[in-house]
Design an enzyme around this catalytic site. Structure first.
Site, PDB file in Angstrom:
ATOM      1  N   LYS A 153      42.392  44.044  44.144  1.00 22.76           N
ATOM      2  CA  LYS A 153      41.037  43.544  44.438  1.00 22.76           C
ATOM      3  C   LYS A 153      40.888  43.251  45.937  1.00 22.76           C
ATOM      4  CE  LYS A 153      40.516  41.780  39.740  1.00 22.76           C
ATOM      5  NZ  LYS A 153      40.482  40.678  38.776  1.00 22.76           N
ATOM      6  N   GLN A 184      41.805  34.352  39.020  1.00 23.35           N
ATOM      7  CA  GLN A 184      42.450  35.329  38.125  1.00 23.35           C
ATOM      8  C   GLN A 184      42.993  34.629  36.877  1.00 23.35           C
ATOM      9  OE1 GLN A 184      42.287  38.577  38.611  1.00 23.35           O
ATOM     10  NE2 GLN A 184      43.559  39.204  36.898  1.00 23.35           N
ATOM     11  N   ASP A 192      32.761  37.058  38.402  1.00 23.11           N
ATOM     12  CA  ASP A 192      33.361  37.497  37.138  1.00 23.11           C
ATOM     13  C   ASP A 192      32.355  37.425  35.988  1.00 23.11           C
ATOM     14  OD1 ASP A 192      35.996  38.455  37.103  1.00 23.11           O
ATOM     15  OD2 ASP A 192      36.790  36.454  37.525  1.00 23.11           O
TER      16      ASP A 192
HETATM   17  N1  GUN Z   1      42.250  38.750  33.925  1.00 25.87           N
HETATM   18  C1  GUN Z   1      42.104  39.941  33.283  1.00 25.87           C
HETATM   19  N2  GUN Z   1      40.906  40.497  33.592  1.00 25.87           N
HETATM   20  C2  GUN Z   1      40.286  39.643  34.434  1.00 25.87           C
HETATM   21  C3  GUN Z   1      39.030  39.675  35.100  1.00 25.87           C
HETATM   22  O1  GUN Z   1      38.222  40.602  34.977  1.00 25.87           O
HETATM   23  N3  GUN Z   1      38.770  38.604  35.903  1.00 25.87           N
HETATM   24  C4  GUN Z   1      39.641  37.553  36.036  1.00 25.87           C
HETATM   25  N4  GUN Z   1      39.271  36.557  36.821  1.00 25.87           N
HETATM   26  N5  GUN Z   1      40.807  37.506  35.434  1.00 25.87           N
HETATM   27  C5  GUN Z   1      41.133  38.548  34.642  1.00 25.87           C
END
Ligand code: GUN
Length: 309
Positions: free
Chosen positions: A52, A96, A119
């Protein structure tokens, strides 16, 4: 339509569009910024967050990686989120998941300003999505819709069956498919005679988190399958269950000592009209859509018109 729905090409296309938006914003002295919070040392989370942050750099988005130790408390995390909420150079806040069990995940997600919730996990954004109002939609479900749209898969009037009811993927994916005028069924671990329902699916979304769970007899011939699963196979026995005799996968397994499989058994893809592969499918779209959401957050916070995706 191609049989393999190419996440690599579609993610690249979206990233080009986002880069163009970033360039236009730069002309107005705006640089979108993302804060990525990674707690502890979960290997999979480290890989995702690194990707990311790297993608932000590629597209000209400012990013900041914040890495609290896994001894962090809920209070420390709430203080961190409050400081990121207050900063004008941060448009998006991503924490995350999963977090360590003793951190109150819901309290943290509720503390993120809805306008910075890239998110789409805050209850306000969940509600806006449900109500059909412009919202920051969760990235993986938004990626599913983009991959279907851009691959020319019709959704209106189609029966979409979503297997998995998580807040992160299953529920929002169902809502987005409904907004595309699909007829949507959500299935889960308590669903009776799951195969009888999945066999009705024109579009089958597998988001269960169990390797190879969807088997060939659960698929209607010609269906479009979207495989959201990312499951690592570490042992020879697990490998053989899915990929025995597959030369390409053998080479990966020999080199890395592991390979990944989705929630769909590789043999089930043979019955599909089209499918998203793992790797190279939906996973890449998640990152691309996060970039798009960060740009949208930057536009919306400044009352600039939301353009693009
Ligand atoms: N863990 C697995 N997928 C995601 C996501 O799309 N966003 C976040 N913040 N954590 C994750």
């Amino acid at each position: 339509m191609h049989k393999i729905l190419d996440g690599v090409a579609i993610a690249a296309e979206i990233k080009l569009e986002v880069a163009e938006e970033v360039r236009l914003l730069a002309g107005q002295s705006v640089r979108p910024g993302l804060a990525a919070v990674l707690v502890g040392n979960v290997a999979a989370s480290e890989i995702y967050v690194r990707s990311k942050v790297q993608t932000c750099a590629e597209l000209g988005i400012y990013s900041e990686l914040i890495t609290p130790p896994d001894t962090v408390t809920t209070e420390d995390m709430l203080d961190l989120i409050a400081s990121l909420n207050d900063r004008d150079d941060i448009d998006g806040i991503l924490v995350q998941l999963p977090l360590p069990a003793y951190v109150d995940t819901k309290a943290l997600l509720d503390a993120i300003l809805p306008s910075k919730d890239v998110d789409g996990f805050h209850p306000v954004n969940v509600g806006r999505l449900q109500a059909g109002r412009p919202a920051l939609a969760p990235c993986t479900p938004a990626g599913i819709i983009e991959i279907l749209k851009r691959s020319g898969v019709p959704m209106a009037g189609q029966h979409a069956v979503v297997v998995g009811r998580s807040d992160l993927v299953g529920k929002p994916a169902a809502m987005l498919l409904l907004h595309q005028n699909a007829t949507v069924t959500i299935c889960h671990s308590k669903t009776r005679d799951l195969g009888a329902i999945t066999r009705q699916a024109d579009i089958l979304v597998a988001a269960i988190g169990r390797p190879g769970f969807i088997t060939p007899e659960m698929v209607k011939p010609g269906a479009t399958i979207v495989d959201v699963g990312i499951n690592r196979l570490n042992t020879r026995e697990e490998f053989d269950r899915f990929f025995r005799g597959n030369a390409k996968r053998e080479a990966t397994f020999a080199k890395r000592g592991s390979t990944i499989v989705g929630d769909v058994h590789p043999k089930a893809f043979e019955r599909a009209g089209a499918y998203t592969p793992v790797p190279g499918g939906v996973g890449l779209l998640t990152v691309a859509m996060l970039m798009a959401n960060t740009v949208h957050a930057a536009q919306m916070r400044r009352d600039l018109p939301r353009r693009g995706l």
